[in-house]
Motif scaffolding. Structure first.
Motif, PDB file in Angstrom:
ATOM      1  N   GLN A 195       0.826  -1.208   0.000  1.00 29.48           N
ATOM      2  CA  GLN A 195       0.000   0.000   0.000  1.00 29.48           C
ATOM      3  C   GLN A 195       0.858   1.255   0.000  1.00 29.48           C
ATOM      4  OE1 GLN A 195      -3.015  -0.050   3.024  1.00 29.48           O
ATOM      5  NE2 GLN A 195      -3.739  -2.069   2.439  1.00 29.48           N
ATOM      6  N   GLN A 196       1.905   1.272   0.801  1.00 30.02           N
ATOM      7  CA  GLN A 196       2.781   2.437   0.842  1.00 30.02           C
ATOM      8  C   GLN A 196       3.485   2.647  -0.491  1.00 30.02           C
ATOM      9  OE1 GLN A 196       5.393   1.982   4.183  1.00 30.02           O
ATOM     10  NE2 GLN A 196       3.749   2.216   5.669  1.00 30.02           N
ATOM     11  N   LEU A 212       1.316   4.394  -3.067  1.00 30.82           N
ATOM     12  CA  LEU A 212       0.838   5.743  -2.752  1.00 30.82           C
ATOM     13  C   LEU A 212       1.137   6.774  -3.835  1.00 30.82           C
ATOM     14  CD1 LEU A 212       1.443   6.511   1.008  1.00 30.82           C
ATOM     15  CD2 LEU A 212      -0.688   6.696  -0.261  1.00 30.82           C
ATOM     16  N   ARG A 267      -4.062  12.164  -1.819  1.00 28.73           N
ATOM     17  CA  ARG A 267      -3.902  10.809  -1.279  1.00 28.73           C
ATOM     18  C   ARG A 267      -4.213  10.801   0.224  1.00 28.73           C
ATOM     19  NH1 ARG A 267      -0.796   7.709  -5.203  1.00 28.73           N
ATOM     20  NH2 ARG A 267      -1.763   8.458  -7.111  1.00 28.73           N
ATOM     21  N   TRP A 312      -7.162   8.740   2.183  1.00 29.78           N
ATOM     22  CA  TRP A 312      -6.953   7.920   3.375  1.00 29.78           C
ATOM     23  C   TRP A 312      -7.880   8.376   4.499  1.00 29.78           C
ATOM     24  CZ3 TRP A 312      -5.581   9.781   8.147  1.00 29.78           C
ATOM     25  CH2 TRP A 312      -5.398   8.822   9.140  1.00 29.78           C
ATOM     26  N   MET A 335       2.814   7.405   5.105  1.00 30.94           N
ATOM     27  CA  MET A 335       2.447   7.865   3.763  1.00 30.94           C
ATOM     28  C   MET A 335       3.323   9.027   3.310  1.00 30.94           C
ATOM     29  SD  MET A 335      -1.699   7.560   3.667  1.00 30.94           S
ATOM     30  CE  MET A 335      -2.011   8.102   5.351  1.00 30.94           C
ATOM     31  N   THR A 373       6.968   7.769   2.639  1.00 26.57           N
ATOM     32  CA  THR A 373       7.008   6.991   1.395  1.00 26.57           C
ATOM     33  C   THR A 373       6.942   7.920   0.205  1.00 26.57           C
ATOM     34  OG1 THR A 373       5.995   5.101   2.467  1.00 26.57           O
ATOM     35  CG2 THR A 373       5.864   5.183   0.076  1.00 26.57           C
TER      36      THR A 373
END
Length: 153
Positions: free
Chosen positions: A23-24, A27, A85, A89, A145, A148
């Motif tokens: 998931q990271q 991103l 993003r 989230w 997040m 990353t």
């Protein structure tokens, strides 16, 4: 088209496969396709995830600029993509918890985190109005997040 492959072991203590790294990674990428395969090696279960991706397209950057332009946060084009993003989230997390999004973090909080490049829990303390409770509840996810995004950009 670049491909990144992740092999995720089963975690006995949580009884799940942790996909946080995948998931990271996704991103700040435009994901075209994800392929998965389950396998067992030495009696241990694993998932292999292949992510076919591209860099964020110029069109996506323009869309982000358009969607964020009404705010006066002073974000550049890349930062606006991260802002969207983080808002995504926040929306998903708010739905999970049954809370309005502003309870998790306001738009101003998110923008300030991006502008200050908050990469530690300590740095979140500098975000005005983002207190101890929010840092404890949401800090790790937000920091991951942001880190990353900035390390992959």
């Amino acid at each position: 088209m670049p491909i990144r492959i992740f092999t995720i072991p089963f975690q006995d203590e949580t009884q799940t496969f942790h996909d946080d790294l995948v998931q990271q990674f996704c991103l700040n990428k435009r994901v075209h396709k994800i392929e998965t395969k389950f396998f067992v090696r030495n009696h241990e279960p694993y998932w292999t995830v292949a992510v076919h991706y591209g860099v964020i397209l110029e069109e996506e950057r323009k869309n982000a600029e358009t969607k964020v332009k009404d705010t006066n946060f002073g974000l550049d084009e890349q930062q606006k993509v991260l802002f969207l993003r983080l808002k995504q989230w926040r929306s998903e997390e708010g739905q999970k918890q049954g809370l309005p999004v502003y309870i998790l973090a306001t738009n101003a909080h998110l923008a300030e985190m991006i502008l200050q490049k908050c990469t530690t829990l300590e740095s979140l303390k500098l975000v005005k109005g983002f207190g101890k409770s929010r840092i404890e509840k949401y800090g790790k996810a937000l920091i991951a997040m942001i880190q990353t995004f900035y390390t992959a950009s």
